[in-house]
Design a protein around this motif. Structure first.
Motif, mmCIF file in Angstrom:
data_model
loop_
_atom_site.group_PDB
_atom_site.id
_atom_site.type_symbol
_atom_site.label_atom_id
_atom_site.label_comp_id
_atom_site.label_asym_id
_atom_site.label_seq_id
_atom_site.Cartn_x
_atom_site.Cartn_y
_atom_site.Cartn_z
ATOM 1 N N ARG A 153 -31.671 62.564 54.814
ATOM 2 C CA ARG A 153 -32.860 63.104 54.143
ATOM 3 C C ARG A 153 -33.499 64.218 54.970
ATOM 4 O O ARG A 153 -33.324 64.301 56.182
ATOM 5 C CB ARG A 153 -33.895 62.001 53.909
ATOM 6 C CG ARG A 153 -33.420 60.878 53.023
ATOM 7 C CD ARG A 153 -33.046 61.361 51.657
ATOM 8 N NE ARG A 153 -32.783 60.259 50.736
ATOM 9 C CZ ARG A 153 -32.216 60.392 49.553
ATOM 10 N NH1 ARG A 153 -31.827 61.580 49.138
ATOM 11 N NH2 ARG A 153 -32.024 59.341 48.780
ATOM 12 N N GLY A 176 -29.203 64.772 58.435
ATOM 13 C CA GLY A 176 -30.545 65.012 57.933
ATOM 14 C C GLY A 176 -31.281 65.986 58.829
ATOM 15 O O GLY A 176 -30.723 66.529 59.792
ATOM 16 N N ASP A 226 -37.624 65.628 51.037
ATOM 17 C CA ASP A 226 -37.478 64.283 50.469
ATOM 18 C C ASP A 226 -38.660 63.395 50.856
ATOM 19 O O ASP A 226 -39.074 62.540 50.075
ATOM 20 C CB ASP A 226 -36.179 63.637 50.972
ATOM 21 C CG ASP A 226 -34.948 64.415 50.583
ATOM 22 O OD1 ASP A 226 -34.685 64.539 49.373
ATOM 23 O OD2 ASP A 226 -34.251 64.913 51.491
#
Length: 438
Positions: A42, A66, A117
């Motif tokens: 994310r 991420g 996110d």
């Protein structure tokens, strides 16, 4: 260009940059992150990241696939964060830091136009005078379905600072934090929903700094005044000697208002809210019963103000001796709302007293107005009773409640005649016997 609030934050935090990690914040950020379901891969935006305590925890969670972006306005904090990143020799290649005002994210090139996110804001929401407006701006940088996590303070958290804020308000001075709106979990829920997010949960994190609860003596006000106004006033809010003299008297007054049985209690807790942007990218519109303010109320002098998102119950007239004494009359009329729908927006003169086994009563210490009561018996712990006289009738959206019962008529003052209005009449009250009040 940074906002005035950001400039004050720099003054407040710059001197704390190099020992910030030697505090409770390191443990709290781990507990903060543990309440979030952040997935590997994310992209996270950590606002008011400070020295990167939460940023690095999140970077370990999202992994090399991420990325975590930290933004803070204080140069000293970011220098520490960058030093920690370099010290790890490539471990945090998935982290970058940027200096900027988090109320002006559009001015930060590395953030402008992006969506994330997850957005996290730890120990910072109370720095902003308009929390709803701040969250609305941050939500623009969330992907549809993305999550924002933020915390606010318990009303008795860090009491000396809370008292200082009240003093500053009374002197029409600005301080770099704004905590009065945060009264309970419901306060944070209302702010998140009003900013267009769908709330997944609001919880209370106990023992934020590790001490739980503690009590201070009445005479300790002077020590805290010196510490906060003389020693720690880096923004020079109280630099003028005349202002300091006025502030000293007000600080003592506000401190004493918080005392119960000669002690001022501090509660080491915060409220953590996790909310989601709708999957279609729209603003979440909660039902009016949980979002729209339908009534406002308060005291005569303005020191106490409240709002409710719930229609009031019908009215109970109470003729007990306590209601006679606190009102100077023969009775008090009460209506009720669920406590989670109630938000005290001004509390500078709000005082809570436990005058009976039945309930704790709320008063304004400025003008003496009785405001309401919070019940002790289990069946009614979820509701708060408010005096009908404290309701601002011109703000009320709905049908005026009706009188449905007269209670504690066994204690009725001899000069009072109970109206023949068809409402129920009770010598005591439904829960009086089990509360041991008969």
């Amino acid at each position: 260009m940074a906002s005035e609030q950001a400039d004050k934050a720099v003054l407040f935090y710059e001197s704390r940059s190099f020992n910030y990690d030697d505090s409770w914040h390191a443990d709290f950020t781990k507990r903060f992150a543990a309440e979030l379901n952040i997935q590997t891969g994310r992209h996270v935006l950590d606002l008011a990241c400070g020295t990167g305590l939460l940023t690095f925890v999140e970077a370990d969670i999202v992994g090399p696939s991420g990325h975590v972006t930290g933004v803070d306005v204080t140069p000293g904090m970011l220098r520490v964060a960058d030093f920690k990143k370099k010290k790890e020799a490539g471990r945090y290649a998935n982290v970058d830091f940027h200096q900027g005002d988090i109320l002006k994210l559009q001015d930060i090139e590395e953030v402008k136009g992006k969506q994330f996110d997850v957005i996290t804001v730890a120990s910072a929401l109370v720095l902003f005078p308009d929390p709803k407006a701040a969250i609305e701006q941050w939500a623009r940088y969330l992907k549809p379905g993305g999550v924002l996590a933020v915390d606010s303070t318990h009303p008795r958290n860090l009491v000396p600072g809370m008292v200082l804020e009240r003093v500053a308000r009374r002197l029409d001075l600005q301080v770099p934090y704004n905590r009065e709106w945060s009264q309970n979990e419901g306060s944070l829920k209302i702010v998140l929903e009003s900013a267009g997010l769908e709330v997944e949960k609001v919880i209370t994190i106990e023992s934020q700094a590790g001490y739980g609860k503690r009590q201070y003596d009445l005479e300790q006000w002077d020590d805290f005044f010196v510490e906060n106004v003389i020693v720690k006033d880096v923004a020079r809010t109280f630099a003028n000697n005349d202002i300091r003299r006025k502030a000293q008297g007000l600080y003592k007054e506000e401190w004493e208002r918080l005392a119960v049985n000669g002690k001022v209690e501090e509660i080491d807790s915060v409220f953590l809210g996790v909310a989601r942007k709708p999957a279609d990218g729209s603003k979440h519109i909660p039902c009016s019963s949980s979002n729209e303010v339908v009534l406002e109320g308060g005291c005569r002098c303005g020191g106490v103000r409240y709002t409710s998102t719930q229609q009031p119950s019908n009215v109970t007239f109470c003729y007990c001796r306590a209601c006679q004494q606190v009102s100077g009359s023969g009775y008090l009329p009460f209506y009720h709302v669920e406590s989670k729908s109630l938000n005290f927006t001004h509390t500078s003169t709000l005082k809570t007293l436990g005058l009976s086994k039945f309930a704790d009563r709320f008063f304004c210490t400025g003008c003496g107005s009785p405001i309401g009561m919070k019940y002790h018996f289990e069946e009614e712990k979820h509701v708060t009773g408010l005096t009908l006289g404290s309701l601002f009738f011109d703000t009320f959206k709905g049908n005026m409640p009706k009188v449905v019962q007269h209670i504690f008529l066994g204690e009725k003052a001899p000069w009072i005649t109970v109206p023949d209005d068809g409402a129920k009449r009770l010598q005591t009250f439904a829960y009086a016997e089990r509360m041991g009040l008969e």
